[in-house]
Design a protein around this motif. Structure first.
Motif, short mmCIF file in Angstrom:
data_model
loop_
_atom_site.label_atom_id
_atom_site.label_comp_id
_atom_site.label_asym_id
_atom_site.label_seq_id
_atom_site.Cartn_x
_atom_site.Cartn_y
_atom_site.Cartn_z
N TRP A 27 1.07 -1.19 -0.13
CA TRP A 27 -0.19 -0.26 -0.05
C TRP A 27 0.74 0.98 0.10
O TRP A 27 0.76 2.02 -0.39
CB TRP A 27 -1.48 0.29 1.17
CG TRP A 27 -2.07 -0.50 1.13
CD1 TRP A 27 -2.95 -1.72 1.83
CD2 TRP A 27 -3.42 -0.58 0.42
NE1 TRP A 27 -4.28 -2.28 1.49
CE2 TRP A 27 -4.21 -1.47 0.47
CE3 TRP A 27 -3.18 0.40 -0.81
CZ2 TRP A 27 -5.88 -1.60 -0.47
CZ3 TRP A 27 -4.49 0.40 -1.97
CH2 TRP A 27 -5.36 -1.00 -1.24
N ALA A 28 2.03 1.12 0.79
CA ALA A 28 2.87 2.76 0.86
C ALA A 28 3.27 2.89 -1.08
O ALA A 28 3.58 3.54 -0.96
CB ALA A 28 4.36 2.18 1.72
N THR A 64 3.61 5.76 -5.82
CA THR A 64 3.62 5.71 -7.24
C THR A 64 2.09 6.60 -7.38
O THR A 64 3.15 7.65 -8.06
CB THR A 64 3.31 4.24 -7.26
OG1 THR A 64 4.45 3.40 -6.89
CG2 THR A 64 2.72 4.73 -9.25
N LYS A 65 0.69 6.92 -6.99
CA LYS A 65 0.06 7.96 -7.69
C LYS A 65 0.49 9.03 -6.62
O LYS A 65 0.44 9.95 -8.06
CB LYS A 65 -1.13 7.36 -5.96
CG LYS A 65 -1.80 6.39 -6.78
CD LYS A 65 -2.90 5.46 -5.52
CE LYS A 65 -4.27 6.56 -4.98
NZ LYS A 65 -4.94 6.23 -4.54
N SER A 66 1.40 9.48 -5.57
CA SER A 66 2.08 10.79 -5.58
C SER A 66 2.59 10.77 -7.14
O SER A 66 2.58 12.30 -7.45
CB SER A 66 3.04 10.78 -4.27
OG SER A 66 4.29 10.35 -4.85
N TYR A 67 3.15 10.43 -7.83
CA TYR A 67 4.43 11.04 -8.80
C TYR A 67 3.09 10.77 -10.43
O TYR A 67 3.39 11.25 -11.05
CB TYR A 67 5.54 10.43 -9.67
CG TYR A 67 6.21 10.04 -7.79
CD1 TYR A 67 6.55 11.69 -7.43
CD2 TYR A 67 6.19 9.09 -7.71
CE1 TYR A 67 7.46 11.34 -6.72
CE2 TYR A 67 7.38 9.26 -6.50
CZ TYR A 67 8.55 10.12 -5.84
OH TYR A 67 8.91 9.90 -4.75
N CYS A 105 9.79 7.22 -12.51
CA CYS A 105 10.79 6.98 -13.38
C CYS A 105 11.84 6.74 -12.15
O CYS A 105 12.55 6.43 -12.23
CB CYS A 105 11.09 6.30 -14.82
SG CYS A 105 9.56 4.95 -15.03
N ARG A 106 12.06 7.90 -12.71
CA ARG A 106 13.05 9.10 -12.16
C ARG A 106 13.32 9.05 -10.12
O ARG A 106 14.34 7.95 -9.97
CB ARG A 106 13.68 10.57 -12.51
CG ARG A 106 13.50 10.28 -13.74
CD ARG A 106 14.25 11.63 -14.80
NE ARG A 106 13.24 12.41 -13.91
CZ ARG A 106 12.65 13.24 -15.20
NH1 ARG A 106 12.80 12.71 -16.98
NH2 ARG A 106 11.26 14.00 -15.11
N GLU A 107 12.59 8.85 -9.64
CA GLU A 107 12.23 8.81 -8.60
C GLU A 107 12.27 7.50 -8.23
O GLU A 107 13.15 7.77 -6.46
CB GLU A 107 10.47 9.98 -8.36
CG GLU A 107 10.67 10.36 -8.18
CD GLU A 107 11.32 11.73 -7.91
OE1 GLU A 107 11.85 11.13 -6.53
OE2 GLU A 107 11.26 13.16 -8.28
N PHE A 108 12.34 6.52 -8.54
CA PHE A 108 12.21 5.10 -7.64
C PHE A 108 13.79 4.46 -8.82
O PHE A 108 13.71 3.28 -8.31
CB PHE A 108 11.19 4.08 -8.81
CG PHE A 108 9.35 4.03 -8.13
CD1 PHE A 108 9.60 3.39 -6.25
CD2 PHE A 108 8.49 5.46 -8.15
CE1 PHE A 108 8.23 3.72 -6.01
CE2 PHE A 108 7.57 5.42 -7.68
CZ PHE A 108 7.34 4.46 -6.49
#
Length: 313
Positions: free
Chosen positions: A13-14, A19-22, A43-46
């Motif tokens: 869930w986290a 993901t939804k925040s981006y 993708c850059r954030e992950f």
């Protein structure tokens, strides 16, 4: 109505919320340009970096009508025993060499195999069969370039492309020694199974799938086109040994199950594994979610086994 609070654990869930925040759930309502900007930022954030010893070279291969960009990953000082041809996900409209950069680097680092990521053309600028044509060109280049066995791999839309190439190359003198499909969309029956149970799943909904399909084909009816929908094939004999890994909370899960069953029924080797409680796109959660971490290890191990020409399932 599926109760995802019972199926999905807190770690997952986290990941979904991050993901939804981006990448908001209504992203399909944006323009294609905006969707790509949002997806690329996510993708850059992950991005998790490269494992030690992995290098990458970006180049292009000549193909009819265009050049196809590829990124080749190598483990320094290692003689690769096999080559993985990887096709990225993104609904056939998103992604590229950067979106799955770290995934491919880790696949290289953990298997020791050379990994070639293929930057196929995207819709709507280049509708089907442009992506398939680019993938075929990449496969032809790979068998002309490498003496090592070729394993096909891909996630989501990329899993679709990998499977389509497997079907198209059965008559070739050299064909893939195996294929690894990660939560692929294979053109299954949308009136049953996971398509019904998980119509509103977190991370991927039926509305999303309808949008991607329409964009990919331009709304054209391509019923029976196995380069678009591998499950439309009437012959599942002589396909390479196949491992399909799906996510339980994903409308596409039944495609993986059906695909594996048809290969086995035709006398081939196939193994389908559904990851309990995971969602579409969980590759990006492989460093933060225990279930995704375990699944990525299964993926790596499967690719390694297929590349050696073994079958352990």
């Amino acid at each position: 109505m599926t109760d995802y609070t019972k199926l999905i654990d807190a770690e997952t869930w986290a990941f979904i919320e991050r993901t939804k925040s981006y990448y908001p759930p209504d992203t399909v309502d944006y323009t294609i340009v905006q969707q790509r900007e949002i997806y690329d930022r996510m993708c850059r954030e992950f991005f998790a970096g490269y494992p030690e010893g992995v290098s990458a070279e970006t180049t292009a291969i000549a193909a009819p009508g265009c050049d196809v960009p590829v990124r080749i990953y190598r483990l320094v000082g290692n003689a690769a025993e096999a080559v993985v041809l990887y096709f990225h996900g993104g609904g056939f409209i998103l992604g590229g060499l950067d979106s799955h950069d770290d995934v491919c680097a880790e696949l290289c680092g953990r298997t020791g195999y050379e990994v070639v990521s293929v930057d196929y053309r995207l819709a709507p600028e280049r509708r089907h069969p442009a992506a398939f044509d680019d993938a075929m060109a990449a496969f032809e280049w790979a068998i002309a370039t490498y003496v090592q066995p070729i394993v096909l791999a891909g996630d989501s839309a990329g899993g679709n492309i990998a499977a389509a190439i497997s079907h198209a190359t059965r008559g070739h003198k050299r064909h893939p020694v195996g294929q690894l499909l990660i939560y692929p969309g294979l053109g299954g029956d949308r009136s049953r199974g996971s398509y019904v149970r998980h119509t509103e799943a977190p991370m991927l909904t039926m509305r999303d799938l309808d949008f991607y399909q329409d964009i990919r084909t331009g709304g054209e009816d391509r019923t029976g086109d196995i380069t678009l929908s591998p499950l439309a094939d009437g012959d599942f004999a002589n396909l390479p040994p196949t491992v399909v890994i799906t996510a339980e909370c994903d409308p596409l899960s039944s495609d993986g199950e059906a695909y594996g069953e048809r290969i086995v029924a035709a006398g081939g080797k196939a193994f389908w594994f559904e990851e309990a409680g995971l969602v579409h796109g969980y590759l990006r959660a492989r460093h933060s979610v225990g279930r995704a971490r375990e699944s990525f290890t299964r993926i790596v191990d499967a690719v390694a086994v297929l590349g050696r020409g073994e079958w352990v399932w």
